[in-house]
Every structure is written in structure tokens, then in C-alpha cells.
Motif scaffolding. Structure first.
Motif, PDB file in Angstrom:
ATOM      1  N   ILE A   1       1.058  -0.426   0.117  1.00 22.87           N
ATOM      2  CA  ILE A   1       0.314   0.118  -0.498  1.00 22.87           C
ATOM      3  C   ILE A   1       0.789   1.293  -0.014  1.00 22.87           C
ATOM      4  O   ILE A   1       1.600   2.089   0.822  1.00 22.87           O
ATOM      5  CB  ILE A   1      -1.022  -0.058   1.082  1.00 22.87           C
ATOM      6  N   ALA A   2       1.194   1.617  -1.472  1.00 25.13           N
ATOM      7  CA  ALA A   2       2.127   3.165  -1.395  1.00 25.13           C
ATOM      8  C   ALA A   2       1.303   3.302  -0.924  1.00 25.13           C
ATOM      9  O   ALA A   2       1.992   4.908  -0.393  1.00 25.13           O
ATOM     10  CB  ALA A   2       2.888   3.108  -2.784  1.00 25.13           C
ATOM     11  N   ASP A   3       0.132   4.414  -0.649  1.00 24.35           N
ATOM     12  CA  ASP A   3      -0.515   5.323  -0.014  1.00 24.35           C
ATOM     13  C   ASP A   3      -2.156   5.232  -0.046  1.00 24.35           C
ATOM     14  O   ASP A   3      -2.641   4.798  -0.819  1.00 24.35           O
ATOM     15  CB  ASP A   3      -0.703   6.811  -1.023  1.00 24.35           C
ATOM     16  N   GLY A   4      -2.592   5.493   1.326  1.00 25.56           N
ATOM     17  CA  GLY A   4      -3.841   5.114   1.848  1.00 25.56           C
ATOM     18  C   GLY A   4      -4.320   3.879   2.590  1.00 25.56           C
ATOM     19  O   GLY A   4      -5.101   3.559   3.059  1.00 25.56           O
ATOM     20  N   TYR A   5      -2.920   3.213   3.616  1.00 19.70           N
ATOM     21  CA  TYR A   5      -3.570   2.339   4.852  1.00 19.70           C
ATOM     22  C   TYR A   5      -3.743   3.079   5.496  1.00 19.70           C
ATOM     23  O   TYR A   5      -5.009   2.302   5.624  1.00 19.70           O
ATOM     24  CB  TYR A   5      -1.931   2.320   5.478  1.00 19.70           C
ATOM     25  N   HIS A   6      -4.080   4.160   5.872  1.00 15.91           N
ATOM     26  CA  HIS A   6      -4.968   4.953   7.187  1.00 15.91           C
ATOM     27  C   HIS A   6      -6.513   4.817   6.339  1.00 15.91           C
ATOM     28  O   HIS A   6      -7.454   4.489   7.183  1.00 15.91           O
ATOM     29  CB  HIS A   6      -5.240   6.035   7.804  1.00 15.91           C
ATOM     30  N   ARG A   7      -6.365   4.680   5.350  1.00 15.85           N
ATOM     31  CA  ARG A   7      -8.014   4.831   4.488  1.00 15.85           C
ATOM     32  C   ARG A   7      -8.763   3.180   4.147  1.00 15.85           C
ATOM     33  O   ARG A   7      -9.601   3.680   4.208  1.00 15.85           O
ATOM     34  CB  ARG A   7      -7.918   5.648   2.645  1.00 15.85           C
ATOM     35  N   VAL A   8      -7.739   2.174   3.716  1.00 17.25           N
ATOM     36  CA  VAL A   8      -8.561   1.044   3.902  1.00 17.25           C
ATOM     37  C   VAL A   8      -8.186   1.127   5.259  1.00 17.25           C
ATOM     38  O   VAL A   8      -9.962   0.606   5.248  1.00 17.25           O
ATOM     39  CB  VAL A   8      -7.049   0.160   3.454  1.00 17.25           C
ATOM     40  N   CYS A   9      -7.692   0.511   6.206  1.00 17.09           N
ATOM     41  CA  CYS A   9      -8.827   0.670   7.498  1.00 17.09           C
ATOM     42  C   CYS A   9      -9.576   1.869   8.059  1.00 17.09           C
ATOM     43  O   CYS A   9     -10.632   0.769   8.238  1.00 17.09           O
ATOM     44  CB  CYS A   9      -7.784   0.981   8.581  1.00 17.09           C
ATOM     45  N   ALA A  10     -10.293   2.351   7.579  1.00 18.93           N
ATOM     46  CA  ALA A  10     -11.328   3.317   7.885  1.00 18.93           C
ATOM     47  C   ALA A  10     -12.286   2.741   7.607  1.00 18.93           C
ATOM     48  O   ALA A  10     -13.211   2.170   7.458  1.00 18.93           O
ATOM     49  CB  ALA A  10     -11.419   4.801   7.661  1.00 18.93           C
ATOM     50  N   SER A  11     -12.274   2.352   5.749  1.00 19.91           N
ATOM     51  CA  SER A  11     -13.685   1.509   4.747  1.00 19.91           C
ATOM     52  C   SER A  11     -13.912   0.258   5.068  1.00 19.91           C
ATOM     53  O   SER A  11     -14.790   0.224   5.782  1.00 19.91           O
ATOM     54  CB  SER A  11     -12.441   1.424   3.496  1.00 19.91           C
ATOM     55  N   TYR A  12     -12.757  -0.344   6.190  1.00 18.53           N
ATOM     56  CA  TYR A  12     -12.746  -2.049   6.425  1.00 18.53           C
ATOM     57  C   TYR A  12     -14.147  -1.645   7.798  1.00 18.53           C
ATOM     58  O   TYR A  12     -14.503  -2.366   8.263  1.00 18.53           O
ATOM     59  CB  TYR A  12     -11.213  -2.722   6.949  1.00 18.53           C
ATOM     60  N   HIS A  13     -13.293  -0.471   8.170  1.00 22.66           N
ATOM     61  CA  HIS A  13     -14.103  -0.353   9.640  1.00 22.66           C
ATOM     62  C   HIS A  13     -15.535  -0.240   9.615  1.00 22.66           C
ATOM     63  O   HIS A  13     -16.743  -0.528  10.465  1.00 22.66           O
ATOM     64  CB  HIS A  13     -13.228   0.970  10.707  1.00 22.66           C
ATOM     65  N   THR A  14     -15.785   0.413   8.195  1.00 24.25           N
ATOM     66  CA  THR A  14     -17.198   0.542   8.458  1.00 24.25           C
ATOM     67  C   THR A  14     -17.952   0.145   7.463  1.00 24.25           C
ATOM     68  O   THR A  14     -19.195  -0.568   7.431  1.00 24.25           O
ATOM     69  CB  THR A  14     -17.721   2.256   6.917  1.00 24.25           C
ATOM     70  N   ASP A  15     -17.557  -0.675   6.598  1.00 25.54           N
ATOM     71  CA  ASP A  15     -17.381  -2.021   6.086  1.00 25.54           C
ATOM     72  C   ASP A  15     -16.537  -3.060   5.296  1.00 25.54           C
ATOM     73  O   ASP A  15     -16.112  -2.571   4.140  1.00 25.54           O
ATOM     74  CB  ASP A  15     -18.237  -1.661   4.993  1.00 25.54           C
ATOM     75  N   GLU A  16     -16.110  -3.872   5.613  1.00 28.69           N
ATOM     76  CA  GLU A  16     -15.501  -4.491   4.946  1.00 28.69           C
ATOM     77  C   GLU A  16     -14.718  -5.146   3.510  1.00 28.69           C
ATOM     78  O   GLU A  16     -13.918  -5.845   2.564  1.00 28.69           O
ATOM     79  CB  GLU A  16     -14.425  -5.814   5.568  1.00 28.69           C
ATOM     80  N   ASN A  17     -16.378  -4.840   2.905  1.00 24.42           N
ATOM     81  CA  ASN A  17     -16.448  -5.546   1.455  1.00 24.42           C
ATOM     82  C   ASN A  17     -16.666  -3.974   1.182  1.00 24.42           C
ATOM     83  O   ASN A  17     -17.160  -4.211  -0.294  1.00 24.42           O
ATOM     84  CB  ASN A  17     -17.866  -6.293   1.545  1.00 24.42           C
ATOM     85  N   THR A  18     -16.771  -3.526   0.901  1.00 24.26           N
ATOM     86  CA  THR A  18     -17.027  -1.808   0.531  1.00 24.26           C
ATOM     87  C   THR A  18     -15.469  -1.794  -0.486  1.00 24.26           C
ATOM     88  O   THR A  18     -14.566  -2.314  -0.299  1.00 24.26           O
ATOM     89  CB  THR A  18     -16.937  -0.424   1.355  1.00 24.26           C
TER      90      THR A  18
END
Length: 125
Positions: A98-115
Motif C-alpha cells: 500500500i504505497a499510499d492509503g493504509y489509513h483510508r483502507v482501515c477506515a473503510s474496513y471499519h465501516t464495511d470490509e466489503n466496500t
């Protein structure tokens, strides 16, 4: 929690951030090549759970300050920038980066891992 909204393209500052991270893993010529690939790559949609698994990264907790900032953006209906990835290699056991966006991936996972998360993907080869 509302559904995560995504921008159509990464923010301009995401590319130098990705390059800074990748410079820890590769020489300048390789980093420049990967950054150019990321800029021209099409948007592909991938699930948060799959991105984390392929990168072999742990889900950061929702109370991580950077994850929380992205969760606040989601809560307030602000769109997040797509994620910049460098493809791993199954044969040589190299993880996705993940070259950029690790925190965004984690935030998205917390809302819905299947998004479906918009990503741009470059390859080492």
C-alpha cells in the motif's frame, strides 16, 4: 455510519507520498517508474479485506488518530482519495504494497470490509 464516498482520482499529494514510501523499498529509478505507472493506471475496485490480506497488514484500530480522521470524513460525507498500490508477487512471496492509503483502507474496513475501494495499481515488473 454512512457509506464511504470516494473521489474519482487520488489527490495530487498522494503520488509524492507514495514515492516517499516506495523509496524505502527501491532505488530512485524504480520509484520513478512505479510512480509514473500509478499516475497513468486505471481505477480498479478492490475490497478492503482483500487489500489488507494481500499486503499482510493488520487492521489498524478505529482509535488510531489517522484512521479516526478518515472515519470522521466518512461520517461527515467527505470523499476519500483512491488508494495507490504496488502489486505483490505470489511466486516470490512478495506482499502487495500500500504505497499510499493504509489509513483510508482501515477506515473503510471499519465501516464495511466489503466496500469496493477505488485503487490504482502498479507492478514491479
Amino acid at each position: 455510519m454512512p457509506q464511504t464516498k470516494w473521489k474519482d482520482e487520488p489527490d495530487e499529494h498522494d503520488y509524492p507520498a507514495a514515492a516517499d514510501y516506495l523509496a524505502l523499498l527501491a532505488d530512485r529509478a524504480t520509484v520513478d517508474h512505479l510512480t509514473a505507472q500509478l499516475r497513468s493506471a486505471p481505477i480498479l475496485h478492490k475490497k478492503a479485506k482483500d487489500i489488507l490480506r494481500a499486503a499482510r497488514l493488520q487492521l489498524l484500530p478505529a482509535d488510531n488518530p489517522h484512521v479516526q480522521a478518515d472515519l470522521d470524513k466518512i461520517e461527515n460525507g467527505k470523499a476519500l482519495a483512491p488508494i495507490l498500490l504496488v502489486r505483490g508477487d505470489l511466486e516470490s512471496d512478495v506482499a502487495l504494497q500500500i504505497a499510499d492509503g493504509y489509513h483510508r483502507v482501515c477506515a473503510s474496513y471499519h465501516t464495511d470490509e466489503n466496500t469496493d475501494i477505488p485503487t490504482k495499481i502498479a507492478s514491479w515488473k
